[in-house]
Design a protein around this motif. Structure first.
Motif, PDB file in Angstrom:
ATOM      1  N   LEU A  38      59.292   3.079  90.086  1.00 26.78           N
ATOM      2  CA  LEU A  38      60.055   2.218  89.183  1.00 26.78           C
ATOM      3  C   LEU A  38      61.077   1.454  90.020  1.00 26.78           C
ATOM      4  O   LEU A  38      61.933   2.057  90.669  1.00 26.78           O
ATOM      5  CB  LEU A  38      60.782   3.036  88.122  1.00 26.78           C
ATOM      6  CG  LEU A  38      59.929   3.995  87.273  1.00 26.78           C
ATOM      7  CD1 LEU A  38      60.828   4.798  86.349  1.00 26.78           C
ATOM      8  CD2 LEU A  38      58.885   3.240  86.480  1.00 26.78           C
ATOM      9  N   THR A  39      60.982   0.127  90.009  1.00 26.30           N
ATOM     10  CA  THR A  39      61.905  -0.708  90.766  1.00 26.30           C
ATOM     11  C   THR A  39      62.834  -1.436  89.800  1.00 26.30           C
ATOM     12  O   THR A  39      62.377  -2.056  88.835  1.00 26.30           O
ATOM     13  CB  THR A  39      61.149  -1.727  91.629  1.00 26.30           C
ATOM     14  OG1 THR A  39      60.273  -1.029  92.524  1.00 26.30           O
ATOM     15  CG2 THR A  39      62.106  -2.575  92.452  1.00 26.30           C
ATOM     16  N   PHE A  40      64.140  -1.361  90.072  1.00 26.49           N
ATOM     17  CA  PHE A  40      65.150  -1.962  89.214  1.00 26.49           C
ATOM     18  C   PHE A  40      65.981  -2.983  89.994  1.00 26.49           C
ATOM     19  O   PHE A  40      66.264  -2.781  91.180  1.00 26.49           O
ATOM     20  CB  PHE A  40      66.120  -0.900  88.674  1.00 26.49           C
ATOM     21  CG  PHE A  40      65.519   0.080  87.709  1.00 26.49           C
ATOM     22  CD1 PHE A  40      65.716  -0.055  86.343  1.00 26.49           C
ATOM     23  CD2 PHE A  40      64.769   1.157  88.162  1.00 26.49           C
ATOM     24  CE1 PHE A  40      65.186   0.851  85.450  1.00 26.49           C
ATOM     25  CE2 PHE A  40      64.224   2.077  87.284  1.00 26.49           C
ATOM     26  CZ  PHE A  40      64.431   1.925  85.917  1.00 26.49           C
ATOM     27  N   PRO A 193      62.714  -7.745  83.302  1.00 25.62           N
ATOM     28  CA  PRO A 193      61.734  -8.504  84.079  1.00 25.62           C
ATOM     29  C   PRO A 193      60.330  -7.890  84.030  1.00 25.62           C
ATOM     30  O   PRO A 193      59.335  -8.592  84.249  1.00 25.62           O
ATOM     31  CB  PRO A 193      62.306  -8.463  85.496  1.00 25.62           C
ATOM     32  CG  PRO A 193      63.775  -8.323  85.301  1.00 25.62           C
ATOM     33  CD  PRO A 193      63.920  -7.439  84.098  1.00 25.62           C
ATOM     34  N   ALA A 194      60.240  -6.582  83.740  1.00 29.52           N
ATOM     35  CA  ALA A 194      58.938  -5.913  83.674  1.00 29.52           C
ATOM     36  C   ALA A 194      58.282  -6.065  82.308  1.00 29.52           C
ATOM     37  O   ALA A 194      57.126  -5.673  82.129  1.00 29.52           O
ATOM     38  CB  ALA A 194      59.092  -4.430  84.009  1.00 29.52           C
ATOM     39  N   GLY A 195      59.010  -6.613  81.321  1.00 26.06           N
ATOM     40  CA  GLY A 195      58.446  -6.780  79.987  1.00 26.06           C
ATOM     41  C   GLY A 195      59.451  -6.409  78.913  1.00 26.06           C
ATOM     42  O   GLY A 195      60.609  -6.059  79.186  1.00 26.06           O
ATOM     43  N   MET A 228      59.729   6.497  79.385  1.00 27.69           N
ATOM     44  CA  MET A 228      60.033   5.940  80.695  1.00 27.69           C
ATOM     45  C   MET A 228      61.375   5.208  80.660  1.00 27.69           C
ATOM     46  O   MET A 228      61.616   4.382  79.774  1.00 27.69           O
ATOM     47  CB  MET A 228      58.922   4.967  81.110  1.00 27.69           C
ATOM     48  CG  MET A 228      59.111   4.327  82.468  1.00 27.69           C
ATOM     49  SD  MET A 228      57.681   3.300  82.916  1.00 27.69           S
ATOM     50  CE  MET A 228      57.821   1.985  81.668  1.00 27.69           C
ATOM     51  N   PRO A 229      62.278   5.488  81.600  1.00 28.03           N
ATOM     52  CA  PRO A 229      63.547   4.760  81.616  1.00 28.03           C
ATOM     53  C   PRO A 229      63.326   3.318  82.051  1.00 28.03           C
ATOM     54  O   PRO A 229      62.724   3.066  83.100  1.00 28.03           O
ATOM     55  CB  PRO A 229      64.383   5.535  82.635  1.00 28.03           C
ATOM     56  CG  PRO A 229      63.385   6.207  83.525  1.00 28.03           C
ATOM     57  CD  PRO A 229      62.203   6.509  82.663  1.00 28.03           C
ATOM     58  N   VAL A 230      63.796   2.355  81.248  1.00 23.67           N
ATOM     59  CA  VAL A 230      63.595   0.939  81.577  1.00 23.67           C
ATOM     60  C   VAL A 230      64.921   0.202  81.769  1.00 23.67           C
ATOM     61  O   VAL A 230      64.930  -0.926  82.269  1.00 23.67           O
ATOM     62  CB  VAL A 230      62.751   0.227  80.500  1.00 23.67           C
ATOM     63  CG1 VAL A 230      61.364   0.842  80.428  1.00 23.67           C
ATOM     64  CG2 VAL A 230      63.432   0.265  79.135  1.00 23.67           C
ATOM     65  N   SER A 247      59.691  -3.629  87.925  1.00 24.25           N
ATOM     66  CA  SER A 247      58.245  -3.392  87.998  1.00 24.25           C
ATOM     67  C   SER A 247      57.954  -1.903  87.902  1.00 24.25           C
ATOM     68  O   SER A 247      58.806  -1.058  88.184  1.00 24.25           O
ATOM     69  CB  SER A 247      57.659  -3.936  89.306  1.00 24.25           C
ATOM     70  OG  SER A 247      58.205  -3.240  90.429  1.00 24.25           O
ATOM     71  N   VAL A 248      56.708  -1.597  87.485  1.00 17.44           N
ATOM     72  CA  VAL A 248      56.191  -0.229  87.408  1.00 17.44           C
ATOM     73  C   VAL A 248      54.870  -0.194  88.149  1.00 17.44           C
ATOM     74  O   VAL A 248      53.979  -1.007  87.879  1.00 17.44           O
ATOM     75  CB  VAL A 248      55.953   0.213  85.949  1.00 17.44           C
ATOM     76  CG1 VAL A 248      55.501   1.683  85.902  1.00 17.44           C
ATOM     77  CG2 VAL A 248      57.194   0.011  85.107  1.00 17.44           C
TER      78      VAL A 248
END
Length: 251
Positions: A38-40, A193-195, A228-230, A247-248
């Protein structure tokens, strides 16, 4: 106590023992990711201050968690940060297997390793100041099972999360054991940014320790079987920082 002095001071208040909750095991139906990254992006005010990456990997019955944090842009020029954290927990019991960190923040460089010996009920910390060349060792008691401040984020995902519910667990924190309460506050739609995700907003609180000293913290978990932590937000005394999922990846 009797006499004039006793009347002045009054009776002593009884000492109320601190009750530490038992850490509940992950729910049997929860499926931990075998491998996930998981990229933040990390925003401070109107600036992108850094990136944070969480890598999760299942090794037998242990869920390993590695987190890195790096400053970017102007923040990196003013106060460079390169941090790495490692932790893990047993997927059957939820008990932390240990927590280590390597911090490089400005001129500060500190490495520490926290280990748990549940058979003897002890936690041990070895901390090294890499700039001064000094080290210290500490030990303290712990209950039969505790969480740590990194892997607890993913341990909580394995619990039943419904609005109004509160998940309580013991956290090993600065050579103490504190009770953390994770309250599910509301359902919200979060755009990253991932959705766009339907999420459950969860706020961790504690009467003492790192959770309390960090100000107010919220974690948004997906409102599905993954939890999932977003998004993560922390209101600190010097400002608010927000982690937005970029991104995941299954790697």
């Amino acid at each position: 106590m009797t006499g004039a002095r006793g009347q002045l001071l009054g009776p002593k208040k009884p000492v109320v023992p601190v009750v530490i909750p038992t850490l509940q095991p992950p729910t049997p139906e929860y499926v931990f990711p075998a491998k996930q990254t998981l990229t933040f992006t990390v925003d401070w005010r109107v600036f992108t201050a850094g990136t944070a990456v969480f890598q999760i990997e299942q090794q037998g019955t242990t869920e390993k968690v590695t987190a890195t944090g790096d400053s970017v842009g102007a923040v990196n020029m003013l106060f460079p940060v390169v941090d790495k954290f490692q932790a893990g927990f047993d997927t059957k019991t939820g008990c932390s297997t240990g927590f280590s960190k390597q911090l490089q923040e400005g001129r500060r460089k500190v490495n520490s390793d926290l280990t748990f010996d549940y058979q003897t009920g002890k936690q041990s910390l070895v901390e090294k100041n890499m700039v001064k060349g000094t080290s210290k060792s500490l030990s303290a008691s712990i209950p039969a099972c505790v969480a740590d401040s990194l892997s607890a984020i993913f341990y909580v995902a394995s619990q039943h999360l419904t609005i109004g519910q509160q998940v309580n667990f013991p956290l090993a924190d600065a050579m103490r054991t504190v009770t953390v309460a994770m309250k599910v506050e509301a359902r919200e739609e979060i755009k990253t940014p991932a959705g766009t995700f339907t999420t459950l907003r969860v706020q961790p609180t504690a009467d003492e320790g790192v959770v309390k000293s960090r100000g107010q913290i919220w974690i948004w978990y997906t409102d599905d079987a993954r939890h999932m932590p977003v998004q993560i937000r922390a209101k600190l005394f010097w400002g608010t920082i927000t982690f937005h999922l970029q991104s995941v990846e299954a790697k």
